[in-house]
Design a protein around this motif. Structure first.
Motif, PDB file in Angstrom:
ATOM      1  N   TYR A  37      -1.399  56.290 -13.332  1.00 10.93           N
ATOM      2  CA  TYR A  37      -3.110  56.701 -12.829  1.00 10.93           C
ATOM      3  C   TYR A  37      -2.950  57.752 -11.674  1.00 10.93           C
ATOM      4  CZ  TYR A  37      -7.374  55.427 -10.943  1.00 10.93           C
ATOM      5  OH  TYR A  37      -8.681  55.440 -10.336  1.00 10.93           O
ATOM      6  N   HIS A  38      -3.817  58.890 -11.785  1.00 11.48           N
ATOM      7  CA  HIS A  38      -4.088  59.819 -11.289  1.00 11.48           C
ATOM      8  C   HIS A  38      -5.374  60.219 -10.620  1.00 11.48           C
ATOM      9  CE1 HIS A  38       0.105  60.960 -12.896  1.00 11.48           C
ATOM     10  NE2 HIS A  38       0.416  60.477 -11.678  1.00 11.48           N
ATOM     11  N   ARG A  39      -6.170  59.220 -11.251  1.00  9.07           N
ATOM     12  CA  ARG A  39      -7.489  59.706 -10.827  1.00  9.07           C
ATOM     13  C   ARG A  39      -7.907  59.505  -9.473  1.00  9.07           C
ATOM     14  NH1 ARG A  39     -11.494  56.024 -14.360  1.00  9.07           N
ATOM     15  NH2 ARG A  39     -10.049  56.810 -16.031  1.00  9.07           N
TER      16      ARG A  39
ATOM     17  N   GLU B 203     -10.937  61.926  -6.461  1.00  8.49           N
ATOM     18  CA  GLU B 203     -12.043  61.504  -5.908  1.00  8.49           C
ATOM     19  C   GLU B 203     -12.339  61.904  -4.587  1.00  8.49           C
ATOM     20  OE1 GLU B 203     -11.213  57.282  -5.429  1.00  8.49           O
ATOM     21  OE2 GLU B 203     -11.686  56.927  -7.524  1.00  8.49           O
ATOM     22  N   GLN B 204     -13.659  62.276  -4.224  1.00 13.51           N
ATOM     23  CA  GLN B 204     -13.882  62.634  -2.839  1.00 13.51           C
ATOM     24  C   GLN B 204     -13.282  62.118  -1.904  1.00 13.51           C
ATOM     25  OE1 GLN B 204     -18.130  63.084  -2.315  1.00 13.51           O
ATOM     26  NE2 GLN B 204     -18.367  64.310  -4.445  1.00 13.51           N
ATOM     27  N   HIS B 205     -13.180  62.853  -0.781  1.00 15.03           N
ATOM     28  CA  HIS B 205     -12.273  62.247   0.612  1.00 15.03           C
ATOM     29  C   HIS B 205     -13.413  61.224   1.235  1.00 15.03           C
ATOM     30  CE1 HIS B 205      -9.766  62.014   3.791  1.00 15.03           C
ATOM     31  NE2 HIS B 205     -10.581  62.466   4.865  1.00 15.03           N
ATOM     32  N   GLY B 206     -12.568  60.018   1.459  1.00  7.44           N
ATOM     33  CA  GLY B 206     -13.695  59.088   2.005  1.00  7.44           C
ATOM     34  C   GLY B 206     -14.454  58.312   1.112  1.00  7.44           C
ATOM     35  N   LYS B 207     -14.251  58.457  -0.389  1.00  8.90           N
ATOM     36  CA  LYS B 207     -15.288  57.623  -1.018  1.00  8.90           C
ATOM     37  C   LYS B 207     -14.475  57.029  -2.128  1.00  8.90           C
ATOM     38  CE  LYS B 207     -19.558  60.558  -0.348  1.00  8.90           C
ATOM     39  NZ  LYS B 207     -20.574  61.301  -0.845  1.00  8.90           N
TER      40      LYS B 207
ATOM     41  N   THR C  91      -9.849  52.527  -7.913  1.00 12.82           N
ATOM     42  CA  THR C  91      -8.681  52.812  -7.142  1.00 12.82           C
ATOM     43  C   THR C  91      -8.562  51.686  -6.205  1.00 12.82           C
ATOM     44  OG1 THR C  91      -9.596  55.190  -7.566  1.00 12.82           O
ATOM     45  CG2 THR C  91      -7.959  54.710  -5.605  1.00 12.82           C
ATOM     46  N   LYS C  92      -9.486  51.148  -5.525  1.00 11.33           N
ATOM     47  CA  LYS C  92      -8.826  50.075  -4.586  1.00 11.33           C
ATOM     48  C   LYS C  92      -8.232  48.782  -5.319  1.00 11.33           C
ATOM     49  CE  LYS C  92     -12.915  50.796  -1.653  1.00 11.33           C
ATOM     50  NZ  LYS C  92     -14.185  50.345  -1.209  1.00 11.33           N
TER      51      LYS C  92
ATOM     52  N   MET D  53      -4.748  50.381  -6.107  1.00 19.58           N
ATOM     53  CA  MET D  53      -3.788  50.523  -4.841  1.00 19.58           C
ATOM     54  C   MET D  53      -3.169  48.891  -4.724  1.00 19.58           C
ATOM     55  SD  MET D  53      -5.564  53.153  -2.495  1.00 19.58           S
ATOM     56  CE  MET D  53      -4.286  53.260  -1.077  1.00 19.58           C
ATOM     57  N   ALA D  54      -4.064  48.011  -4.875  1.00 18.90           N
ATOM     58  CA  ALA D  54      -3.697  46.674  -4.366  1.00 18.90           C
ATOM     59  C   ALA D  54      -2.676  46.123  -5.499  1.00 18.90           C
ATOM     60  CB  ALA D  54      -4.606  45.616  -4.631  1.00 18.90           C
ATOM     61  N   LEU D  55      -2.697  46.593  -6.710  1.00 20.90           N
ATOM     62  CA  LEU D  55      -1.809  46.297  -7.742  1.00 20.90           C
ATOM     63  C   LEU D  55      -0.252  47.044  -7.575  1.00 20.90           C
ATOM     64  CD1 LEU D  55      -3.998  46.217 -10.853  1.00 20.90           C
ATOM     65  CD2 LEU D  55      -2.896  44.301  -9.706  1.00 20.90           C
ATOM     66  N   VAL D  56      -0.615  48.263  -7.005  1.00 20.87           N
ATOM     67  CA  VAL D  56       0.789  49.118  -6.953  1.00 20.87           C
ATOM     68  C   VAL D  56       1.451  48.349  -5.458  1.00 20.87           C
ATOM     69  CG1 VAL D  56       1.524  51.055  -5.843  1.00 20.87           C
ATOM     70  CG2 VAL D  56      -0.294  51.373  -7.756  1.00 20.87           C
TER      71      VAL D  56
END
Length: 787
Positions: free
Chosen positions: A132-134, A138-142, A147-148, A151-154
């Protein structure tokens, strides 16, 4: 000779009374300890391979699964749903094994299969998550909710305390882009470089290629992608590096510099002692896989680290090969035309920095002269590859020459004790940096061994540097090693008040062994010819190194701009202005190196930094358009560059795909006018950023003087520039610019001046309130000697 006697474990003499056997207990002890060290390393490798093989689980988790299954069985429940009973039926019948024992064995076998299945499932899930590379787009800070969650699953599936190679089996394979998408992006990239007629012709060639040969070649690439770990890397290494027949000096090898403002000690042997010891500490951590995996948000491939030490490039008449040995307990040292073997282990332990300094000083004090033809022998590695391959086969395949050459090629790495003084010094520090860069890149053309994976250069005044061969790995891998060596040298090992290495010396250390050579006159003639080729290449090289200190990434980020995009646009603007000065007014195909190490065995991809958006911005800026248009086009060009960079990192680049299609066409024996033209286009502006990867090793706030100037490389095109830059801290950008004197339209200093002006102009445009265009650059601090 004393060295020869110390290398003999026993002596025997045949006498009329029989055989008189004399054993050397010291030598036998050394053999025993050396073997013990070797077996310890094998056991460590075996242990690490087991830990890495079951990652993200741990070996101890097997015991947990077994106990859990046995516990549930004793509660009279069957978690296997009958599988344990099935396994028990097929166990070999044994009179000595009771029914209860058979049940336990069956349960253990089931538990093991369940454990392996869970590991496979976890690895498969982790591999899908790492695909997953989306998040990069994404915009910085958004950050999106998707994606959240990702990141938790990773974090959940990544396990704890990974070793260096723990993630290798979970990294995704590099995808093969759709040929339609690649051709579309290629045509978009060359549009600003062609007039309407040329672009129409190229569009037609691309269309014909797609409709005819393209899909056939694409089919072969997809087949390779299913079979190989990476469909690019092996062909890239072979055809871009190893099959090149021109000199690798300047054309392929690159360099890294010492601290810019600090020389930790002016004593050459002491600096060598700490530096060599630091490299060997890194090798030990590498062998034990104790180096933390490099990661951005997700881990990067570490496959290139495997051939860092004990590696050499061996010349061949058609293609070179990269040879790697599992271990080496010595280094090869060059000083004043002589080659030495320096053992770095004694009684199974690594020599201390003070002991290495002692041994290096012995080499420096050695009064012996080079053998005939020995002094400039290294020129063979600096010249054309075919003559070197032929000479190696004819004169270095047997006897004393083979043994001495093996010593160099099988060494952990190569060290040059240089008689010159280098660094930022003297009344003209700018010119001294240029000389320093040229010295690291080519030296005297015979005092480096350019085939070794890397060569360390220690200068007479205590400065050091690195020259690295390119085929086995890319610059970020070597930079990681170099950062560790610099930091360990100054902040961990240190020096005493006199500038010597710390620690005690074992005076019984055997002297470094001088290598022997028998170089015939015919071979010496070829050495002279190779040296002439290399010297001409070195003399033609124009270099300029400077530190831009007016502002750095701190102010660029305050203006909400990507520092890399900002610098790339400055390079485009500087190149345009240089061509205007020569009445050409043109843009050029620009190469910016991007990594693809998010994928297994990934190396690099090209970001084509010259885009329609960047050209539109520069034309508007130089054409005197209104400022609002400048700002809009500037933002658009920056966003486009960031998008191209992210596309390259995530496997959607252009150039590696086209390169592999070309290789397949050659294997099939078919010609493609489109691919032939694409692969022959010159990269007149080749750029690369060298970021600091281990920021935690350097305290740039309290010790801003402990910064490296980075490194550089030679120009790719005869009429072009090579530009390497490193963003250091918040307020400094270092540049390394190379070109050729033989081209009347290029000049390293001229281009450097235009880069400085372009950086100031872009900051003034972006943030006029923060611009310091009227300020002159502060003079650099003096080179300090920390005794």
């Amino acid at each position: 000779m004393a060295e020869a006697h110390q290398a003999v474990a026993f002596q025997f003499t045949v006498t009329p009374e029989g055989i008189d056997l004399q054993l050397s207990h010291q030598a036998l002890t050394e053999i025993y300890l050396s073997g013990l060290r070797s077996w310890k390393k094998r056991l460590i490798r075996l242990k690490n391979s087991v830990i890495t093989g079951v990652y993200p689980a741990s070996p101890s988790s097997w015991l947990f699964v077994v106990i859990a299954i046995l516990a549930t069985m004793y509660t009279r429940s069957d978690p296997s749903m009958g599988l344990i009973a099935k396994i028990q039926e097929h166990l070999p019948v044994s009179q000595s094994m009771s029914a209860q024992c058979q049940t336990v064995v069956s349960a253990v076998l089931f538990s093991t299969m369940l454990w392996l299945s869970l590991i496979f499932t976890m690895r498969l899930c982790l591999k899908q998550l790492l695909s997953y590379h989306r998040w990069m787009f994404e915009q910085h800070g958004k950050m999106s909710n998707t994606t959240k969650v990702w990141m938790a699953l990773v974090r959940i599936f990544s396990g704890r305390q990974p070793l260096l190679y723990s993630y290798q089996g979970s990294l995704p394979n590099l995808p093969v882009p759709a040929i339609k998408d690649t051709l579309k992006r290629y045509l978009e990239s060359v549009r600003p470089l062609m007039d309407s007629t040329e672009f129409e012709r190229m569009t037609k060639l691309a269309s014909e290629f797609e409709s005819s040969l393209g899909h056939r070649l694409q089919w072969y690439l997809k087949l390779k992608a299913l079979w190989a770990a990476n469909y690019v890397s092996d062909w890239w290494e072979e055809y871009i590096y190893l099959r090149g027949r021109s000199p690798i000096m300047v054309n392929s090898n690159y360099y890294g510099m010492d601290f810019l403002y600090v020389t930790p000690t002016p004593i050459q042997a002491a600096r060598a002692g700490n530096t060599i010891h630091a490299f060997l500490l890194y090798r030990r951590k590498l062998n034990r896989e104790e180096i933390k995996p490099v990661s951005t948000v997700i881990p990067l491939c570490a496959a290139q680290c495997e051939r860092m030490f004990n590696t050499t490039r061996t010349p061949g008449e058609e293609t070179d090969t990269v040879q790697h040995w599992q271990d080496s307990d010595y280094i090869a040292v060059y000083h004043r035309g002589r080659y030495f073997r320096l053992w770095v282990y004694q009684a199974g332990r690594l020599l201390s920095p003070r002991e290495i300094e002692y041994q290096i000083q012995r080499i420096l004090d050695d009064p012996s002269s080079p053998s005939p033809g020995e002094e400039k022998l290294g020129a063979l590695t600096a010249g054309d590859r075919v003559p070197w391959a032929k000479v190696r086969k004819e004169y270095f395949s047997t006897g004393v020459n083979k043994r001495s050459l093996d010593c160099i090629e099988k060494a952990a790495f190569f060290v040059t004790l240089d008689d010159d003084e280098q660094g930022m010094m003297g009344e003209d520090p700018a010119a001294s940096l240029d000389r320093y860069a040229k010295s690291l890149l080519h030296g005297k053309c015979y005092d480096r061994w350019f085939d070794k994976s890397f060569s360390v250069v220690i200068y007479k005044n205590g400065k050091n540097g690195l020259n690295a061969e390119h085929s086995w790995a890319d610059a970020p891998v070597v930079a990681h090693l170099w950062e560790y060596a610099l930091a360990t040298d100054s902040f961990q090992l240190g020096y005493n008040e006199e500038g010597h290495c710390k620690g005690e010396v074992d005076s019984s250390l055997p002297r470094p062994q001088k290598l022997n050579w028998e170089i015939p006159s015919e071979c010496q003639e070829q050495v002279a010819q190779s040296l002439a080729v290399a010297q001409a290449l070195a003399d033609d090289l124009d270099f300029h190194v400077f530190s831009f200190r007016v502002f750095g990434k701190g102010k660029i980020k305050k203006c909400r701009m990507s520092p890399d995009a900002f610098i790339q646009l400055a390079l485009q603007l500087a190149y345009y202005r240089v061509t205007v000065a020569h009445d050409r007014e043109m843009f050029c195909l620009t190469y910016e190196a991007s990594m693809t190490r998010l994928f297994r065995e990934g190396r690099t991809e090209t970001v084509r930094s010259c885009s329609n958006e960047s050209c539109a911005f520069i034309r508007a800026l130089e054409g005197g358009e209104e400022k609002k248009l400048h700002m809009r086009l500037f933002r658009s060009a920056s966003e486009k560059h960031q998008h191209l960079y992210r596309m390259a990192m995530t496997g959607a680049g252009i150039d590696r795909h086209l390169f592999c299609l070309y290789v397949v066409s050659k294997y099939l024996g078919v010609e493609s006018p489109f691919l032939k033209e694409v692969l022959s286009e010159p990269w007149r502006l080749s750029t690369s950023q060298t970021p600091i990867q281990q920021v935690e090793l350097f305290d740039l706030v309290n010790h801003p003087e402990y910064i490296s100037c980075g490194g550089g490389f030679g120009p790719v095109a005869d009429d072009g520039y090579g530009v390497s830059y490193s963003i250091v801290g918040e307020n400094m950008i270092n540049f390394h610019i190379s070109c050729k004197h033989s081209c009347p339209d290029t000049g390293a200093h001229k281009f450097g001046a235009q880069i400085k002006k372009a950086l100031l102009d872009l900051l003034h445009l972006l943030c006029p309130d923060q611009s310091e265009s009227k300020k002159t650059e502060a003079s650099p601090p003096e080179d300090k000697k920390d005794q």
